[in-house]
Design a protein around this motif. Structure first.
Motif, mmCIF file in Angstrom:
data_model
loop_
_atom_site.group_PDB
_atom_site.id
_atom_site.type_symbol
_atom_site.label_atom_id
_atom_site.label_comp_id
_atom_site.label_asym_id
_atom_site.label_seq_id
_atom_site.Cartn_x
_atom_site.Cartn_y
_atom_site.Cartn_z
ATOM 1 N N LEU A 67 11.150 11.505 -1.313
ATOM 2 C CA LEU A 67 11.296 10.547 -2.407
ATOM 3 C C LEU A 67 10.382 9.342 -2.202
ATOM 4 O O LEU A 67 9.727 8.884 -3.134
ATOM 5 C CB LEU A 67 12.751 10.098 -2.520
ATOM 6 C CG LEU A 67 13.065 9.124 -3.646
ATOM 7 C CD1 LEU A 67 12.776 9.749 -5.005
ATOM 8 C CD2 LEU A 67 14.509 8.676 -3.566
ATOM 9 N N ARG A 68 10.310 8.855 -0.965
ATOM 10 C CA ARG A 68 9.418 7.731 -0.664
ATOM 11 C C ARG A 68 7.962 8.105 -0.944
ATOM 12 O O ARG A 68 7.216 7.332 -1.526
ATOM 13 C CB ARG A 68 9.561 7.321 0.801
ATOM 14 C CG ARG A 68 10.783 6.519 1.090
ATOM 15 C CD ARG A 68 10.778 6.095 2.552
ATOM 16 N NE ARG A 68 12.000 5.399 2.868
ATOM 17 C CZ ARG A 68 12.740 5.605 3.950
ATOM 18 N NH1 ARG A 68 12.350 6.489 4.851
ATOM 19 N NH2 ARG A 68 13.836 4.931 4.154
ATOM 20 N N GLU A 69 7.561 9.287 -0.501
ATOM 21 C CA GLU A 69 6.184 9.731 -0.714
ATOM 22 C C GLU A 69 5.875 9.813 -2.202
ATOM 23 O O GLU A 69 4.823 9.374 -2.654
ATOM 24 C CB GLU A 69 5.973 11.096 -0.060
ATOM 25 C CG GLU A 69 4.567 11.634 -0.224
ATOM 26 C CD GLU A 69 4.378 12.992 0.426
ATOM 27 O OE1 GLU A 69 3.525 13.741 -0.061
ATOM 28 O OE2 GLU A 69 5.097 13.292 1.390
ATOM 29 N N ARG A 70 6.789 10.345 -2.965
ATOM 30 C CA ARG A 70 6.594 10.463 -4.407
ATOM 31 C C ARG A 70 6.503 9.080 -5.058
ATOM 32 O O ARG A 70 5.690 8.858 -5.942
ATOM 33 C CB ARG A 70 7.744 11.265 -5.005
ATOM 34 C CG ARG A 70 7.552 11.667 -6.405
ATOM 35 C CD ARG A 70 8.655 12.579 -6.837
ATOM 36 N NE ARG A 70 8.314 13.224 -8.070
ATOM 37 C CZ ARG A 70 9.049 14.112 -8.669
ATOM 38 N NH1 ARG A 70 10.184 14.479 -8.128
ATOM 39 N NH2 ARG A 70 8.693 14.653 -9.799
ATOM 40 N N SER A 71 7.323 8.154 -4.608
ATOM 41 C CA SER A 71 7.317 6.799 -5.160
ATOM 42 C C SER A 71 5.989 6.107 -4.871
ATOM 43 O O SER A 71 5.428 5.447 -5.740
ATOM 44 C CB SER A 71 8.456 5.975 -4.566
ATOM 45 O OG SER A 71 9.685 6.525 -4.938
ATOM 46 N N VAL A 72 5.492 6.243 -3.663
ATOM 47 C CA VAL A 72 4.227 5.607 -3.276
ATOM 48 C C VAL A 72 3.081 6.222 -4.069
ATOM 49 O O VAL A 72 2.232 5.502 -4.604
ATOM 50 C CB VAL A 72 3.984 5.748 -1.759
ATOM 51 C CG1 VAL A 72 2.563 5.343 -1.405
ATOM 52 C CG2 VAL A 72 4.988 4.915 -0.999
ATOM 53 N N SER A 92 3.221 4.923 -7.580
ATOM 54 C CA SER A 92 2.805 3.509 -7.621
ATOM 55 C C SER A 92 1.291 3.384 -7.508
ATOM 56 O O SER A 92 0.670 2.584 -8.210
ATOM 57 C CB SER A 92 3.461 2.727 -6.492
ATOM 58 O OG SER A 92 4.855 2.672 -6.672
ATOM 59 N N LEU A 93 0.696 4.153 -6.621
ATOM 60 C CA LEU A 93 -0.753 4.102 -6.450
ATOM 61 C C LEU A 93 -1.476 4.596 -7.698
ATOM 62 O O LEU A 93 -2.486 4.018 -8.109
ATOM 63 C CB LEU A 93 -1.179 4.918 -5.233
ATOM 64 C CG LEU A 93 -0.745 4.376 -3.879
ATOM 65 C CD1 LEU A 93 -1.127 5.350 -2.777
ATOM 66 C CD2 LEU A 93 -1.344 3.002 -3.614
ATOM 67 N N SER A 94 -0.937 5.633 -8.328
ATOM 68 C CA SER A 94 -1.549 6.161 -9.551
ATOM 69 C C SER A 94 -1.467 5.149 -10.673
ATOM 70 O O SER A 94 -2.401 4.964 -11.445
ATOM 71 C CB SER A 94 -0.845 7.453 -9.992
ATOM 72 O OG SER A 94 -1.024 8.447 -9.025
ATOM 73 N N SER A 95 -0.353 4.444 -10.775
ATOM 74 C CA SER A 95 -0.156 3.445 -11.823
ATOM 75 C C SER A 95 -1.052 2.241 -11.620
ATOM 76 O O SER A 95 -1.566 1.663 -12.570
ATOM 77 C CB SER A 95 1.310 2.990 -11.866
ATOM 78 O OG SER A 95 2.134 4.069 -12.188
ATOM 79 N N SER A 96 -1.238 1.832 -10.367
ATOM 80 C CA SER A 96 -2.041 0.638 -10.098
ATOM 81 C C SER A 96 -3.543 0.893 -10.266
ATOM 82 O O SER A 96 -4.321 -0.024 -10.396
ATOM 83 C CB SER A 96 -1.758 0.100 -8.688
ATOM 84 O OG SER A 96 -2.165 1.033 -7.724
ATOM 85 N N ALA A 97 -3.955 2.147 -10.283
ATOM 86 C CA ALA A 97 -5.366 2.478 -10.437
ATOM 87 C C ALA A 97 -5.838 2.321 -11.885
ATOM 88 O O ALA A 97 -7.023 2.307 -12.153
ATOM 89 C CB ALA A 97 -5.621 3.908 -9.965
ATOM 90 N N CYS A 98 -4.902 2.190 -12.819
ATOM 91 C CA CYS A 98 -5.260 2.083 -14.245
ATOM 92 C C CYS A 98 -5.729 0.709 -14.615
ATOM 93 O O CYS A 98 -5.405 -0.281 -14.217
ATOM 94 C CB CYS A 98 -4.068 2.455 -15.117
ATOM 95 S SG CYS A 98 -3.584 4.174 -14.915
#
Length: 57
Positions: free
Chosen positions: A43-48, A51-57
């Motif tokens: 779950l932590r890995e999926r959350s990170v 988050s990284l995918s969202s911040s790249a936009c």
């Protein structure tokens, strides 16, 4: 081994096993299919990753 009887639960539910050391939490959890177990590390890995995918936009 004693037959396990699970109480009725809603289809989408989260079960948290709490208790003192040696109470049988891991033993009970081992009876559930792996597809129904939420692993905190996964779950932590999926959350990170999300988050990284969202911040790249």
């Amino acid at each position: 081994m004693t037959k396990l009887i699970y109480p009725p639960m809603p289809e989408h539910s989260l079960v948290v096993l709490l208790g003192p050391s040696g109470a049988g939490k891991s033993t009970l959890a081992a009876t559930w299919p792996a597809s129904q177990i939420l692993y905190l590390d996964a779950l932590r890995e999926r959350s990170v990753t999300t988050s990284l995918s969202s911040s790249a936009c």
